[in-house]
Design a protein around this motif. Sequence first.
Motif, PDB file in Angstrom:
ATOM      1  N   TYR A  48      16.754  94.470 -57.768  1.00 28.26           N
ATOM      2  CA  TYR A  48      18.146  94.881 -56.944  1.00 28.26           C
ATOM      3  C   TYR A  48      18.561  96.227 -57.433  1.00 28.26           C
ATOM      4  CZ  TYR A  48      18.192  90.193 -55.650  1.00 28.26           C
ATOM      5  OH  TYR A  48      17.991  88.696 -55.090  1.00 28.26           O
ATOM      6  N   SER A  49      18.380  96.740 -58.773  1.00 29.25           N
ATOM      7  CA  SER A  49      19.167  97.857 -59.260  1.00 29.25           C
ATOM      8  C   SER A  49      18.991  99.126 -57.926  1.00 29.25           C
ATOM      9  CB  SER A  49      18.813  98.340 -60.391  1.00 29.25           C
ATOM     10  OG  SER A  49      19.222  97.375 -61.341  1.00 29.25           O
ATOM     11  N   ALA A  50      17.595  99.653 -57.838  1.00 27.49           N
ATOM     12  CA  ALA A  50      17.303 100.714 -57.053  1.00 27.49           C
ATOM     13  C   ALA A  50      17.765 100.379 -55.606  1.00 27.49           C
ATOM     14  CB  ALA A  50      15.943 101.055 -57.165  1.00 27.49           C
ATOM     15  N   ASN A  51      17.570  99.501 -54.984  1.00 28.55           N
ATOM     16  CA  ASN A  51      17.889  98.973 -53.748  1.00 28.55           C
ATOM     17  C   ASN A  51      19.393  99.064 -53.506  1.00 28.55           C
ATOM     18  OD1 ASN A  51      14.991  98.638 -52.964  1.00 28.55           O
ATOM     19  ND2 ASN A  51      15.240  96.501 -53.284  1.00 28.55           N
ATOM     20  N   LEU A  52      20.012  98.435 -54.200  1.00 28.24           N
ATOM     21  CA  LEU A  52      21.643  98.498 -54.145  1.00 28.24           C
ATOM     22  C   LEU A  52      22.195  99.776 -54.361  1.00 28.24           C
ATOM     23  CD1 LEU A  52      22.189  94.605 -55.254  1.00 28.24           C
ATOM     24  CD2 LEU A  52      22.196  95.438 -52.973  1.00 28.24           C
ATOM     25  N   ALA A  91      23.187  93.404 -65.642  1.00 26.92           N
ATOM     26  CA  ALA A  91      22.042  94.019 -65.793  1.00 26.92           C
ATOM     27  C   ALA A  91      21.522  94.785 -64.441  1.00 26.92           C
ATOM     28  CB  ALA A  91      20.856  92.951 -65.944  1.00 26.92           C
ATOM     29  N   ILE A  92      22.014  94.419 -63.591  1.00 32.87           N
ATOM     30  CA  ILE A  92      22.151  95.106 -62.117  1.00 32.87           C
ATOM     31  C   ILE A  92      22.742  96.613 -62.117  1.00 32.87           C
ATOM     32  CG2 ILE A  92      22.161  95.218 -59.633  1.00 32.87           C
ATOM     33  CD1 ILE A  92      21.995  92.128 -59.813  1.00 32.87           C
ATOM     34  N   ILE A  93      24.079  96.570 -62.637  1.00 32.87           N
ATOM     35  CA  ILE A  93      24.725  97.685 -62.245  1.00 32.87           C
ATOM     36  C   ILE A  93      24.895  98.573 -63.436  1.00 32.87           C
ATOM     37  CG2 ILE A  93      26.130  96.596 -60.670  1.00 32.87           C
ATOM     38  CD1 ILE A  93      28.459  96.581 -62.720  1.00 32.87           C
ATOM     39  N   HIS A  94      24.328  98.293 -64.572  1.00 31.96           N
ATOM     40  CA  HIS A  94      24.360  98.946 -65.703  1.00 31.96           C
ATOM     41  C   HIS A  94      23.040  99.693 -66.006  1.00 31.96           C
ATOM     42  CE1 HIS A  94      28.604  98.783 -66.598  1.00 31.96           C
ATOM     43  NE2 HIS A  94      28.481  97.249 -66.731  1.00 31.96           N
ATOM     44  N   THR A  95      22.396 100.061 -65.079  1.00 39.00           N
ATOM     45  CA  THR A  95      21.057 100.864 -65.330  1.00 39.00           C
ATOM     46  C   THR A  95      21.139 102.265 -64.788  1.00 39.00           C
ATOM     47  OG1 THR A  95      20.235 100.221 -63.254  1.00 39.00           O
ATOM     48  CG2 THR A  95      19.813  98.624 -64.884  1.00 39.00           C
ATOM     49  N   MET A  96      20.409 102.801 -65.226  1.00 42.13           N
ATOM     50  CA  MET A  96      20.411 104.455 -64.805  1.00 42.13           C
ATOM     51  C   MET A  96      19.900 104.414 -63.330  1.00 42.13           C
ATOM     52  SD  MET A  96      19.284 106.781 -68.166  1.00 42.13           S
ATOM     53  CE  MET A  96      19.343 108.290 -67.252  1.00 42.13           C
ATOM     54  N   GLY A  99      22.991 103.771 -61.004  1.00 46.03           N
ATOM     55  CA  GLY A  99      23.945 104.750 -61.156  1.00 46.03           C
ATOM     56  C   GLY A  99      23.551 105.908 -60.637  1.00 46.03           C
ATOM     57  N   ASN A 100      22.236 106.563 -61.066  1.00 43.16           N
ATOM     58  CA  ASN A 100      21.586 107.525 -60.685  1.00 43.16           C
ATOM     59  C   ASN A 100      21.434 107.722 -59.192  1.00 43.16           C
ATOM     60  OD1 ASN A 100      21.556 109.033 -63.091  1.00 43.16           O
ATOM     61  ND2 ASN A 100      19.414 108.485 -63.564  1.00 43.16           N
ATOM     62  N   GLU A 101      21.139 106.559 -58.476  1.00 46.84           N
ATOM     63  CA  GLU A 101      21.026 106.600 -56.850  1.00 46.84           C
ATOM     64  C   GLU A 101      22.472 106.899 -56.391  1.00 46.84           C
ATOM     65  OE1 GLU A 101      18.485 106.411 -55.092  1.00 46.84           O
ATOM     66  OE2 GLU A 101      17.105 106.189 -56.510  1.00 46.84           O
TER      67      GLU A 101
END
Length: 189
Positions: A48-52, A91-96, A99-101
């Motif tokens: 989910y992190s990069a996609n969202l 875990a989904i929103i507190h990744t680089m 945030g970087n996206e």
Amino acid sequence: MYTVLEETFIEGYKKVEIPVRVAVVAAVIRNPYAGKYVEDLQPLIDTYSANLGQLLPTKALEALGITGEECEAYGKAALVGIDGEIEHGSAIIHTMIFGNEIRKICGDAKTLLPSAEKRGTAGASIDLAIKHKMDPKVRSHHMSFEFRIPDAPRADEILVAVAVTSSGRAHPRIGSLHSELAAQGEDQD
């Protein structure tokens, strides 16, 4: 997906010269870890992190009808259904990668994204903290936006949201932290 657009034309009984516009876009996803403890959350991050991180700010900017360069402030949030852990949303929103996206899409922004995360039932609200995208000391852009979806998150869901704005608050009058620090003779860095 759920999108909210707010436009403020009058604040404090005074017309706003240029309307303050805030868009929040949220995705409601199934929480594969609802109802159980899982040590490794990397699969959730990978899914989910990069996609969202790409999808949500892109849709929010579209809702405002502006480019990433025109966006002035942003924020993020995760609201986890009651059978999940707050850590699942974090875990989904507190990744680089998440945030970087968002920073890239919002005109190569520099600041950390302010965040909110909590657990709640369907219809629970969450207040997205919003800050200036380039300078966290610009107080005119410090604000929050209350957000909710009537039927989400269900017990086994996670609501992930991103807010973007076209400006700061209406009629800001408190000055920046830069000027306050300078007046006190303190180093601004």
